[in-house]
Design a protein around this motif. Structure first.
Motif, PDB file in Angstrom:
ATOM      1  N   VAL A 289       3.622 -12.726  -3.537  1.00  0.00           N
ATOM      2  CA  VAL A 289       2.340 -12.718  -2.816  1.00  0.00           C
ATOM      3  C   VAL A 289       2.528 -13.260  -1.398  1.00  0.00           C
ATOM      4  O   VAL A 289       2.045 -12.675  -0.415  1.00  0.00           O
ATOM      5  CB  VAL A 289       1.276 -13.543  -3.573  1.00  0.00           C
ATOM      6  N   LYS A 290       3.230 -14.359  -1.274  1.00  0.00           N
ATOM      7  CA  LYS A 290       3.452 -14.975   0.034  1.00  0.00           C
ATOM      8  C   LYS A 290       4.221 -14.052   0.968  1.00  0.00           C
ATOM      9  O   LYS A 290       3.844 -13.869   2.134  1.00  0.00           O
ATOM     10  CB  LYS A 290       4.217 -16.286  -0.147  1.00  0.00           C
ATOM     11  N   THR A 293       2.233 -10.980   2.027  1.00  0.00           N
ATOM     12  CA  THR A 293       1.207 -11.387   2.992  1.00  0.00           C
ATOM     13  C   THR A 293       1.813 -11.495   4.390  1.00  0.00           C
ATOM     14  O   THR A 293       1.218 -11.055   5.382  1.00  0.00           O
ATOM     15  CB  THR A 293       0.580 -12.732   2.582  1.00  0.00           C
ATOM     16  N   GLU A 294       3.005 -12.071   4.463  1.00  0.00           N
ATOM     17  CA  GLU A 294       3.700 -12.201   5.751  1.00  0.00           C
ATOM     18  C   GLU A 294       4.044 -10.826   6.325  1.00  0.00           C
ATOM     19  O   GLU A 294       3.837 -10.571   7.528  1.00  0.00           O
ATOM     20  CB  GLU A 294       4.986 -13.009   5.564  1.00  0.00           C
ATOM     21  N   ARG A 296       2.659  -7.938   5.653  1.00  0.00           N
ATOM     22  CA  ARG A 296       1.447  -7.208   6.017  1.00  0.00           C
ATOM     23  C   ARG A 296       0.898  -7.715   7.356  1.00  0.00           C
ATOM     24  O   ARG A 296       0.466  -6.916   8.206  1.00  0.00           O
ATOM     25  CB  ARG A 296       0.398  -7.368   4.924  1.00  0.00           C
ATOM     26  N   ASP A 306      -2.809  -4.541   1.025  1.00  0.00           N
ATOM     27  CA  ASP A 306      -3.979  -5.426   0.974  1.00  0.00           C
ATOM     28  C   ASP A 306      -4.634  -5.362  -0.398  1.00  0.00           C
ATOM     29  O   ASP A 306      -5.009  -6.392  -0.980  1.00  0.00           O
ATOM     30  CB  ASP A 306      -4.996  -5.024   2.052  1.00  0.00           C
ATOM     31  N   LEU A 309      -2.363  -7.089  -2.958  1.00  0.00           N
ATOM     32  CA  LEU A 309      -2.421  -8.552  -2.826  1.00  0.00           C
ATOM     33  C   LEU A 309      -3.695  -9.098  -3.460  1.00  0.00           C
ATOM     34  O   LEU A 309      -3.669 -10.119  -4.156  1.00  0.00           O
ATOM     35  CB  LEU A 309      -2.352  -8.946  -1.353  1.00  0.00           C
ATOM     36  N   LYS A 313      -3.674 -11.720  -6.591  1.00  0.00           N
ATOM     37  CA  LYS A 313      -4.332 -13.027  -6.501  1.00  0.00           C
ATOM     38  C   LYS A 313      -5.384 -13.201  -7.589  1.00  0.00           C
ATOM     39  O   LYS A 313      -5.671 -14.314  -8.009  1.00  0.00           O
ATOM     40  CB  LYS A 313      -4.957 -13.186  -5.104  1.00  0.00           C
TER      41      LYS A 313
END
Length: 317
Positions: A289-290, A293-294, A296, A306, A309, A313
């Motif tokens: 996930v981390k 996110t970076e 994206r 998106d 993710l 979550k």
């Protein structure tokens, strides 16, 4: 297992191949006719038909692996040694022909354990002769029986033997049983990788599960497309993410369109936990996930990320 001491006993199989007794093209035609006849019967009976390898796949992934009685197969082995191949083959047909619908997958462990536990009582030459005869049968379950016997003997140095097994492996009805044999070969990973790339249904699912990637090419393929199959990608998603080392793959600075499509498809398959568990048991979920996110935020991935993710979550750990 018998192992290398009996590797020289492949002569019987080799002679059958050279004489044309084992003719893969003719065998395919016979099996096709048999399959068409069975499908016609099922259609008439309004029964459900299955894709090649589906019934064995369902057994592997959706049952408690309860083994059925293998006494009749053990009896066939006894008959082989006391009365000969013809009588043993008759017994096999009694076990596997319709309407009984007996499946080899439910008896393989008991049969092999019996042979291993009683190895001194049985002739490897006779077992191999019956195996070679069985893999030329038009009955699919008898072919699997033959492969189950062959698994007990190491013939990886015989090109003729390898050719027969790999040919059978390309038919997704037999891929699983052929992989039981191939996994013991020194180059088994490379053969399995080739099969995984070639096959698209249950055969690919089994090949991906058996694959132990030995090169970066194998690992990258698992991330880009190894998770995909025409059944349900979720079956292979966890294997692909772990064996392909998804987090290491995501450490790159740049990603091709193929990379992005592969990663997003793999994560989507991990999230689909309908048939098997995926993202909920993936040990690096938080790190995934981390990192996504970076990536994206840096514009490396698409809007689909998106959505993925958000789903991750919201999924349970």
């Amino acid at each position: 297992m018998f192992g290398k001491p009996f590797a020289g006993q492949f002569d019987t199989v080799k002679k059958d191949i050279e004489s044309g007794k084992i003719n893969m093209d003719e065998k395919k035609k016979e099996e096709q006719k048999t399959a068409e006849a069975l499908l016609a019967e099922k259609a008439a009976d309004k029964e459900v038909s299955f894709a090649p390898g589906a019934i064995d796949g369902i057994y592997i992934y959706h049952t408690a692996h309860k083994q059925g009685p293998a006494e009749e197969l053990i009896e066939a082995i006894r008959i082989l040694h006391e009365e000969g191949e013809d009588e043993a083959e008759k017994k096999l047909y009694q076990v596997f022909v319709r309407p009984r619908e007996t499946r080899m997958i439910s008896m393989i462990d008991q049969l092999q354990h019996h042979i291993i536990d009683n190895v001194d009582k049985y002739s490897p030459e006779k077992l191999l002769s019956l195996a070679s005869r069985s893999i030329s049968s038009a009955n699919t379950e008898i072919v699997k029986f033959g492969l189950s016997l062959m698994e007990l003997v190491n013939f990886s140095e015989s090109e003729d033997f390898r050719s027969v097994v790999v040919t059978l492996a390309k038919d997704e009805e037999f891929t699983l049983f052929a992989l039981y044999v191939i996994r013991a070969w020194k180059d088994g990973a490379y053969i399995t990788f080739g099969l995984a790339k070639r096959l698209l249904s249950w055969g690919r699912i089994h090949a991906v599960h058996f694959l132990t990637p030995e090169t970066q090419e194998m690992k990258d393929w698992l991330i880009r497309e190894g998770w995909y199959n025409e059944v349900i990608p979720a079956y292979s998603a966890l294997d692909a993410a772990e064996k392909g080392e998804l987090m290491k793959f995501l450490e790159k600075d740049t990603f091709s369109d193929e990379d992005v499509k592969g990663v997003e498809g793999l994560v989507e398959a991990l999230l689909d936990e309908g048939p098997v568990r995926g993202i909920s048991v993936y040990p690096e979920k938080d790190a995934l996930v981390k990192r996504l996110t970076e990536l994206r935020a840096g514009g490396a991935f698409t809007e689909k990320t998106d959505q993925l993710l958000g789903a991750m979550k919201g999924s349970k750990a």
